[in-house]
Design a protein around this motif. Structure first.
Motif, PDB file in Angstrom:
ATOM      1  N   TRP A 187       0.837  -1.200   0.000  1.00 52.31           N
ATOM      2  CA  TRP A 187       0.000   0.000   0.000  1.00 52.31           C
ATOM      3  C   TRP A 187       0.872   1.250   0.000  1.00 52.31           C
ATOM      4  O   TRP A 187       0.550   2.249  -0.648  1.00 52.31           O
ATOM      5  CB  TRP A 187      -0.944   0.006   1.205  1.00 52.31           C
ATOM      6  N   GLY A 188       1.982   1.195   0.716  1.00 51.77           N
ATOM      7  CA  GLY A 188       2.913   2.328   0.726  1.00 51.77           C
ATOM      8  C   GLY A 188       3.528   2.574  -0.644  1.00 51.77           C
ATOM      9  O   GLY A 188       3.623   3.713  -1.102  1.00 51.77           O
ATOM     10  N   VAL A 189       3.929   1.499  -1.321  1.00 51.99           N
ATOM     11  CA  VAL A 189       4.484   1.622  -2.676  1.00 51.99           C
ATOM     12  C   VAL A 189       3.428   2.202  -3.605  1.00 51.99           C
ATOM     13  O   VAL A 189       3.707   3.104  -4.407  1.00 51.99           O
ATOM     14  CB  VAL A 189       4.993   0.252  -3.192  1.00 51.99           C
ATOM     15  N   GLY A 190       2.209   1.705  -3.501  1.00 46.23           N
ATOM     16  CA  GLY A 190       1.123   2.231  -4.326  1.00 46.23           C
ATOM     17  C   GLY A 190       0.864   3.700  -4.060  1.00 46.23           C
ATOM     18  O   GLY A 190       0.633   4.483  -4.986  1.00 46.23           O
ATOM     19  N   ALA A 191       0.926   4.091  -2.790  1.00 45.61           N
ATOM     20  CA  ALA A 191       0.713   5.496  -2.433  1.00 45.61           C
ATOM     21  C   ALA A 191       1.829   6.381  -2.990  1.00 45.61           C
ATOM     22  O   ALA A 191       1.565   7.479  -3.498  1.00 45.61           O
ATOM     23  CB  ALA A 191       0.624   5.646  -0.913  1.00 45.61           C
ATOM     24  N   VAL A 192       3.071   5.924  -2.922  1.00 44.35           N
ATOM     25  CA  VAL A 192       4.192   6.696  -3.471  1.00 44.35           C
ATOM     26  C   VAL A 192       4.030   6.844  -4.980  1.00 44.35           C
ATOM     27  O   VAL A 192       4.223   7.940  -5.534  1.00 44.35           O
ATOM     28  CB  VAL A 192       5.547   6.032  -3.117  1.00 44.35           C
ATOM     29  N   LEU A 193       3.671   5.756  -5.676  1.00 48.92           N
ATOM     30  CA  LEU A 193       3.470   5.821  -7.122  1.00 48.92           C
ATOM     31  C   LEU A 193       2.329   6.773  -7.480  1.00 48.92           C
ATOM     32  O   LEU A 193       2.440   7.567  -8.415  1.00 48.92           O
ATOM     33  CB  LEU A 193       3.196   4.433  -7.691  1.00 48.92           C
ATOM     34  N   ALA A 194       1.226   6.694  -6.734  1.00 53.54           N
ATOM     35  CA  ALA A 194       0.090   7.578  -7.004  1.00 53.54           C
ATOM     36  C   ALA A 194       0.458   9.038  -6.742  1.00 53.54           C
ATOM     37  O   ALA A 194       0.118   9.928  -7.533  1.00 53.54           O
ATOM     38  CB  ALA A 194      -1.108   7.161  -6.147  1.00 53.54           C
ATOM     39  N   LEU A 195       1.154   9.292  -5.649  1.00 52.01           N
ATOM     40  CA  LEU A 195       1.559  10.661  -5.324  1.00 52.01           C
ATOM     41  C   LEU A 195       2.542  11.200  -6.366  1.00 52.01           C
ATOM     42  O   LEU A 195       2.418  12.354  -6.804  1.00 52.01           O
ATOM     43  CB  LEU A 195       2.173  10.707  -3.924  1.00 52.01           C
ATOM     44  N   PHE A 196       3.497  10.384  -6.770  1.00 52.48           N
ATOM     45  CA  PHE A 196       4.454  10.783  -7.807  1.00 52.48           C
ATOM     46  C   PHE A 196       3.719  11.118  -9.108  1.00 52.48           C
ATOM     47  O   PHE A 196       4.009  12.119  -9.757  1.00 52.48           O
ATOM     48  CB  PHE A 196       5.472   9.654  -8.024  1.00 52.48           C
ATOM     49  N   THR A 197       2.753  10.267  -9.480  1.00 57.41           N
ATOM     50  CA  THR A 197       1.976  10.499 -10.693  1.00 57.41           C
ATOM     51  C   THR A 197       1.188  11.793 -10.592  1.00 57.41           C
ATOM     52  O   THR A 197       1.170  12.596 -11.529  1.00 57.41           O
ATOM     53  CB  THR A 197       1.021   9.319 -10.952  1.00 57.41           C
ATOM     54  N   LEU A 198       0.559  12.011  -9.470  1.00 57.51           N
ATOM     55  CA  LEU A 198      -0.240  13.228  -9.282  1.00 57.51           C
ATOM     56  C   LEU A 198       0.640  14.472  -9.352  1.00 57.51           C
ATOM     57  O   LEU A 198       0.344  15.402 -10.098  1.00 57.51           O
ATOM     58  CB  LEU A 198      -0.968  13.168  -7.935  1.00 57.51           C
ATOM     59  N   VAL A 199       1.723  14.475  -8.603  1.00 58.24           N
ATOM     60  CA  VAL A 199       2.570  15.663  -8.525  1.00 58.24           C
ATOM     61  C   VAL A 199       3.208  15.976  -9.872  1.00 58.24           C
ATOM     62  O   VAL A 199       3.256  17.132 -10.290  1.00 58.24           O
ATOM     63  CB  VAL A 199       3.643  15.505  -7.418  1.00 58.24           C
ATOM     64  N   ARG A 200       3.678  14.966 -10.606  1.00 62.83           N
ATOM     65  CA  ARG A 200       4.355  15.240 -11.876  1.00 62.83           C
ATOM     66  C   ARG A 200       3.399  15.741 -12.949  1.00 62.83           C
ATOM     67  O   ARG A 200       3.828  16.240 -13.971  1.00 62.83           O
ATOM     68  CB  ARG A 200       5.150  14.025 -12.343  1.00 62.83           C
ATOM     69  N   ASN A 201       2.094  15.607 -12.732  1.00 61.47           N
ATOM     70  CA  ASN A 201       1.104  16.075 -13.689  1.00 61.47           C
ATOM     71  C   ASN A 201       0.493  17.419 -13.309  1.00 61.47           C
ATOM     72  O   ASN A 201      -0.337  17.948 -14.032  1.00 61.47           O
ATOM     73  CB  ASN A 201       0.001  15.044 -13.877  1.00 61.47           C
ATOM     74  N   LEU A 202       0.895  17.983 -12.168  1.00 55.41           N
ATOM     75  CA  LEU A 202       0.406  19.292 -11.742  1.00 55.41           C
ATOM     76  C   LEU A 202       1.446  20.359 -12.089  1.00 55.41           C
ATOM     77  O   LEU A 202       2.639  20.066 -12.170  1.00 55.41           O
ATOM     78  CB  LEU A 202       0.118  19.275 -10.245  1.00 55.41           C
ATOM     79  N   PRO A 203       1.007  21.600 -12.257  1.00 57.58           N
ATOM     80  CA  PRO A 203       1.949  22.661 -12.660  1.00 57.58           C
ATOM     81  C   PRO A 203       3.139  22.818 -11.714  1.00 57.58           C
ATOM     82  O   PRO A 203       4.273  22.988 -12.173  1.00 57.58           O
ATOM     83  CB  PRO A 203       1.084  23.927 -12.682  1.00 57.58           C
ATOM     84  N   PHE A 204       2.923  22.743 -10.400  1.00 61.69           N
ATOM     85  CA  PHE A 204       4.040  22.937  -9.478  1.00 61.69           C
ATOM     86  C   PHE A 204       5.013  21.754  -9.474  1.00 61.69           C
ATOM     87  O   PHE A 204       6.133  21.879  -8.995  1.00 61.69           O
ATOM     88  CB  PHE A 204       3.544  23.221  -8.049  1.00 61.69           C
ATOM     89  N   GLY A 205       4.614  20.608 -10.025  1.00 60.04           N
ATOM     90  CA  GLY A 205       5.490  19.445 -10.073  1.00 60.04           C
ATOM     91  C   GLY A 205       6.082  19.209 -11.444  1.00 60.04           C
ATOM     92  O   GLY A 205       6.563  18.103 -11.730  1.00 60.04           O
ATOM     93  N   SER A 206       6.062  20.221 -12.278  1.00 57.96           N
ATOM     94  CA  SER A 206       6.540  20.046 -13.656  1.00 57.96           C
ATOM     95  C   SER A 206       8.015  19.631 -13.718  1.00 57.96           C
ATOM     96  O   SER A 206       8.452  19.076 -14.722  1.00 57.96           O
ATOM     97  CB  SER A 206       6.302  21.312 -14.464  1.00 57.96           C
ATOM     98  N   ALA A 207       8.763  19.871 -12.661  1.00 58.80           N
ATOM     99  CA  ALA A 207      10.170  19.439 -12.646  1.00 58.80           C
ATOM    100  C   ALA A 207      10.279  17.921 -12.646  1.00 58.80           C
ATOM    101  O   ALA A 207      11.309  17.374 -13.059  1.00 58.80           O
ATOM    102  CB  ALA A 207      10.892  20.021 -11.430  1.00 58.80           C
ATOM    103  N   LEU A 208       9.226  17.223 -12.212  1.00 53.77           N
ATOM    104  CA  LEU A 208       9.243  15.760 -12.199  1.00 53.77           C
ATOM    105  C   LEU A 208       8.733  15.156 -13.496  1.00 53.77           C
ATOM    106  O   LEU A 208       8.808  13.963 -13.690  1.00 53.77           O
ATOM    107  CB  LEU A 208       8.385  15.247 -11.038  1.00 53.77           C
ATOM    108  N   ALA A 209       8.213  15.987 -14.390  1.00 54.03           N
ATOM    109  CA  ALA A 209       7.726  15.491 -15.672  1.00 54.03           C
ATOM    110  C   ALA A 209       8.915  15.242 -16.599  1.00 54.03           C
ATOM    111  O   ALA A 209       9.903  15.959 -16.557  1.00 54.03           O
ATOM    112  CB  ALA A 209       6.774  16.497 -16.303  1.00 54.03           C
ATOM    113  N   PRO A 210       8.802  14.203 -17.429  1.00 57.37           N
ATOM    114  CA  PRO A 210       9.930  13.909 -18.332  1.00 57.37           C
ATOM    115  C   PRO A 210      10.103  14.971 -19.411  1.00 57.37           C
ATOM    116  O   PRO A 210       9.241  15.709 -19.749  1.00 57.37           O
ATOM    117  CB  PRO A 210       9.554  12.570 -18.955  1.00 57.37           C
TER     118      PRO A 210
END
Length: 137
Positions: free
Chosen positions: A114-137
């Protein structure tokens, strides 16, 4: 009566074969540049929705990592680079245990998954938001 101990070569077969397979995959990605169009398929989630999945940029990250460009690898997919490190630690532990004759058992609790799933979901969410654009490829 316990079974006879396995030879060192037999104990090392699985971890060395796994390491060889991963090394071959990294060698291929290091040779065939994912930055050139047409070599690899496009992520279906990105193609149809425009959303970066947690794996988007993973091939570019692996390519940069193979070529020793850690900043580019982190920029393409930081979570993948963390995964490379975790894999290296896991492989080292597996090889040491195989040499010592201690079986490798991975027993992950549901909380870990569940923790791994939460990290993956959070990473996905943040990289798709404007403030997380640094995590986008």
């Amino acid at each position: 009566m316990p079974p006879p101990p396995r030879s060192l070569a037999r104990r090392l077969l699985a971890p060395v074969a796994t390491l060889a397979g991963v090394a071959a995959a990294f060698a291929y990605v290091g040779t065939v540049d994912p930055n050139e169009p047409g070599h690899y398929p496009v992520c279906p989630l990105l193609r149809f929705t425009g959303i970066y999945c947690p794996g988007c940029g993973g091939l570019r990250s692996a390519h940069a990592f193979v070529h020793g460009d850690l900043p580019a690898a982190l920029g393409a997919n930081a979570l993948a680079v963390v995964g490379y490190g975790l894999f290296a630690v896991l492989m080292a532990v597996w090889l040491i245990r195989a040499i010592r004759g201690v079986p490798m058992r991975l027993a992950a609790s549901p909380v870990l998954w569940w923790g791994v799933g939460a990290v993956l979901a959070l990473f996905t969410l943040v990289r798709n938001l404007p403030f997380g654009s640094a995590l986008a490829p």
